[in-house]
Design a protein around this motif. Structure first.
Motif, short mmCIF file in Angstrom:
data_model
loop_
_atom_site.label_atom_id
_atom_site.label_comp_id
_atom_site.label_asym_id
_atom_site.label_seq_id
_atom_site.Cartn_x
_atom_site.Cartn_y
_atom_site.Cartn_z
N UNK A 106 0.84 -1.19 0.00
CA UNK A 106 0.00 0.00 0.00
C UNK A 106 0.88 1.24 0.00
N UNK A 107 0.39 2.31 -0.65
CA UNK A 107 1.09 3.59 -0.59
C UNK A 107 1.07 4.09 0.85
N UNK A 108 2.15 4.69 1.26
CA UNK A 108 2.25 5.22 2.63
C UNK A 108 1.56 6.57 2.68
N UNK A 109 0.51 6.63 3.49
CA UNK A 109 -0.31 7.84 3.52
C UNK A 109 0.42 9.02 4.14
N UNK A 110 0.20 10.17 3.54
CA UNK A 110 0.68 11.43 4.10
C UNK A 110 -0.56 12.29 4.35
N UNK A 111 -0.88 13.20 3.48
CA UNK A 111 -2.11 13.98 3.65
C UNK A 111 -3.36 13.12 3.53
N UNK A 112 -3.26 11.98 2.85
CA UNK A 112 -4.42 11.11 2.72
C UNK A 112 -4.94 10.66 4.08
N UNK A 113 -4.04 10.46 5.02
CA UNK A 113 -4.46 10.08 6.36
C UNK A 113 -5.30 11.15 7.02
N UNK A 114 -4.87 12.40 6.89
CA UNK A 114 -5.65 13.51 7.44
C UNK A 114 -6.98 13.63 6.72
N UNK A 115 -6.96 13.42 5.40
CA UNK A 115 -8.18 13.50 4.62
C UNK A 115 -9.18 12.45 5.09
N UNK A 116 -8.70 11.24 5.33
CA UNK A 116 -9.59 10.19 5.83
C UNK A 116 -10.19 10.56 7.19
N UNK A 117 -9.34 11.11 8.07
CA UNK A 117 -9.82 11.47 9.41
C UNK A 117 -10.84 12.60 9.36
N UNK A 118 -10.62 13.57 8.45
CA UNK A 118 -11.59 14.65 8.29
C UNK A 118 -12.93 14.12 7.80
N UNK A 119 -12.89 13.16 6.89
CA UNK A 119 -14.13 12.62 6.34
C UNK A 119 -14.88 11.78 7.37
N UNK A 120 -14.15 11.18 8.31
CA UNK A 120 -14.79 10.34 9.33
C UNK A 120 -15.31 11.15 10.53
N UNK A 121 -14.79 12.34 10.71
CA UNK A 121 -15.16 13.13 11.90
C UNK A 121 -16.66 13.38 11.95
N UNK A 122 -17.25 13.16 13.15
CA UNK A 122 -18.69 13.31 13.27
C UNK A 122 -19.13 14.56 13.99
N UNK B 187 -13.93 23.15 4.18
CA UNK B 187 -12.86 24.14 4.26
C UNK B 187 -11.54 23.50 4.70
N UNK B 188 -11.60 22.59 5.64
CA UNK B 188 -10.38 21.95 6.13
C UNK B 188 -9.79 21.02 5.06
N UNK B 189 -10.66 20.36 4.31
CA UNK B 189 -10.18 19.51 3.20
C UNK B 189 -9.55 20.38 2.12
N UNK B 190 -10.14 21.54 1.91
CA UNK B 190 -9.66 22.43 0.84
C UNK B 190 -8.21 22.84 1.04
N UNK B 191 -7.79 23.04 2.28
CA UNK B 191 -6.44 23.58 2.51
C UNK B 191 -5.34 22.51 2.45
N UNK B 192 -5.73 21.24 2.40
CA UNK B 192 -4.73 20.18 2.26
C UNK B 192 -4.13 20.22 0.85
N UNK B 193 -2.81 20.03 0.75
CA UNK B 193 -2.15 19.95 -0.55
C UNK B 193 -2.43 18.58 -1.14
N UNK B 194 -3.27 18.52 -2.19
CA UNK B 194 -3.67 17.22 -2.76
C UNK B 194 -2.55 16.55 -3.54
N UNK B 195 -1.48 17.26 -3.81
CA UNK B 195 -0.32 16.64 -4.47
C UNK B 195 0.57 15.89 -3.49
#
Length: 456
Positions: free
Chosen positions: A354-370, A413-421
């Motif tokens: 598996x690719x080693x997550x960087x910003x993807x990990x934060x993205x996943x956590x933001x999407x799961x936050x309730x 807004x929080x997802x928007x500021x993550x560098x998707x690259x």
């Protein structure tokens, strides 16, 4: 060979893929991936993309733009019958959708489409021709000394097939122009219709590659317009090469595809027999097959059973519950799909990473936050280690973020500021201190081996 089976964009999600893009978004989604696929193809490689009627014409134009210009070319589109035409499951559709299409492109303009290799048999060699001791006439036709036998001087019988018998071929269609015997008949014998009785035979020497060194030509019977010739079994080769048709019937295989592998679902799954057909046509043993919409791992399972190397890429979480378990079952010798056809007994191996997550990990956590507090907890961690969009003024952002009291708006807004690259760590940074500290020794050495090409 690269085979991909992307979301068909039918408007209904299937097998957890987003299947409801706008057309422009879908085409962009495909375009980005096809451009990379083209770079990965070898000069002898081919790309196959399976699609339904929903996006077929638009996909064809896109692929022509990317692949059918410059050095690549469109080979043909395979029309695949996937559902029985007489069995409509619902009556509310405007038509019964029974076809899918496989668009096939090559990397090189010089690529030649393989032919079917069919072993010659004696099945169609069922005629014996007997003529009188002396011909009724001998004449020069087309530079050859031709013996003419009238119908009363001829005996033709149909017998059991044998390689020592003759096959009767009607002179019609492309045979009239693309076959040497057909061309001879059209140029020299067809003009004699009316001069000789119907079914007159002409024994022409020096034609064909059978053991006879001559060929019998027959004028048409009364009321017919096409003549014929009788030929022995060719000696130059024990096989015939024929072009593949651009239509294949896989209804039976599609009906049983749901039972193949270890995961059952109604839509989107391709039968192993279809992939086996394409792999057989376009590859040979030990070639590499790539599918970057891996799904339930049908392509990889078939490649393993047919002794091809394979690469599978999947972004969905079910790779651990569907794709990998299926390949493990294949290694154990499971007998579904094409296993019996290829005498599969198990074996093989594959590497799963598996690719080693960087910003993807934060993205996943933001999407799961309730809740908003959960979102802000992720944000605090982002400020410490995430790659934030370099254009962002963080001080101004923190003044404004509190204005978003709605959970989904603040999440956006929080997802928007993550560098998707920077969703994943790049191998080029593996020796950086802040990356090296995150890796175990085994993961570090695996990466070094994998990317250096020294791994087994």
């Amino acid at each position: 060979m690269i085979f991909i089976d992307p979301p068909y964009n039918t408007g209904a999600d299937s097998f957890e893929y987003n299947d409801s893009f706008s057309r422009s978004a879908w085409l962009t989604f495909i375009k980005n991936r096809i451009e990379i696929a083209n770079e990965l193809l070898s000069e002898e490689g081919v790309l196959l993309v399976q699609i339904s009627f929903h996006e077929y014409p638009y996909l064809r134009i896109l692929l022509d733009t990317i692949l059918n210009s410059g050095s690549g070319k469109h080979i043909f589109d395979m029309n695949v019958l996937v559902r029985h035409p007489e069995r409509a499951l619902t009556a509310d559709k405007p038509f019964n959708d029974v076809m899918e299409y496989t668009l096939i492109y090559s990397k090189s303009l010089s690529y030649e489409m393989p032919k079917q290799i069919i072993e010659k048999t004696a099945d169609k060699y069922v005629y014996k021709v007997t003529v009188g001791e002396k011909p009724n006439e001998v004449r020069q036709l087309g530079g050859k000394k031709v013996e003419v036998y009238l119908p009363e001087n001829i005996h033709i019988e149909k017998v059991e097939p044998s390689k020592n018998n003759l096959h009767r071929e009607t002179v019609r269609g492309s045979i009239r122009e693309k076959n040497s015997s057909g061309r001879y008949y059209v140029a020299n014998l067809e003009p004699l219709i009316g001069e000789y009785p119907p079914l007159t035979l002409f024994k022409v020497p020096g034609i064909g590659d059978d053991v006879l060194d001559y060929r019998y030509f027959e004028l048409p019977k009364e009321g017919n317009k096409n003549g014929a010739y009788y030929q022995g079994m060719p000696q130059s080769s024990n096989v015939t090469k024929k072009p593949y048709p651009n239509f294949i019937d896989f209804v039976k295989s599609y009906n049983s595809a749901n039972r193949e592998g270890v995961y059952s679902f109604r839509n989107g799954k391709k039968p192993e027999a279809l992939l086996a057909k394409y792999i057989e046509i376009f590859t040979k043993k030990n070639d590499i097959v790539l599918d970057f919409f891996m799904g339930s791992a049908t392509t990889q399972a078939v490649a393993m059973k047919m002794n091809r190397q394979f690469i599978g890429i999947e972004q969905m979480d079910y790779i651990n519950t569907v794709s990998v378990p299926r390949l493990q079952k294949v290694m154990e010798g499971e007998q579904g799909g094409i296993s019996k056809d290829v005498n599969w007994q198990g074996g093989g191996s594959f590497v799963y990473a598996e690719l080693m997550e960087k910003n993807q990990g934060y993205l996943n956590d933001l999407q799961k936050a309730g809740t908003i507090p959960e979102l802000m907890s992720v944000y605090e961690r982002m400020k410490e280690n995430a790659d934030i969009d370099f254009r962002l003024d963080l001080a101004e952002f923190e003044k404004e973020i509190g204005q978003f009291t709605n959970l989904d708006e603040r999440r956006r807004e929080l997802i928007r500021i993550l560098d998707k690259n920077q969703l994943y760590y790049n191998y080029a940074n593996i020796d950086d201190d802040n990356v090296r500290d995150l890796l175990s020794e085994s993961d570090y050495h695996f990466n070094k081996s994998f990317y250096s090409g020294d791994g087994e």
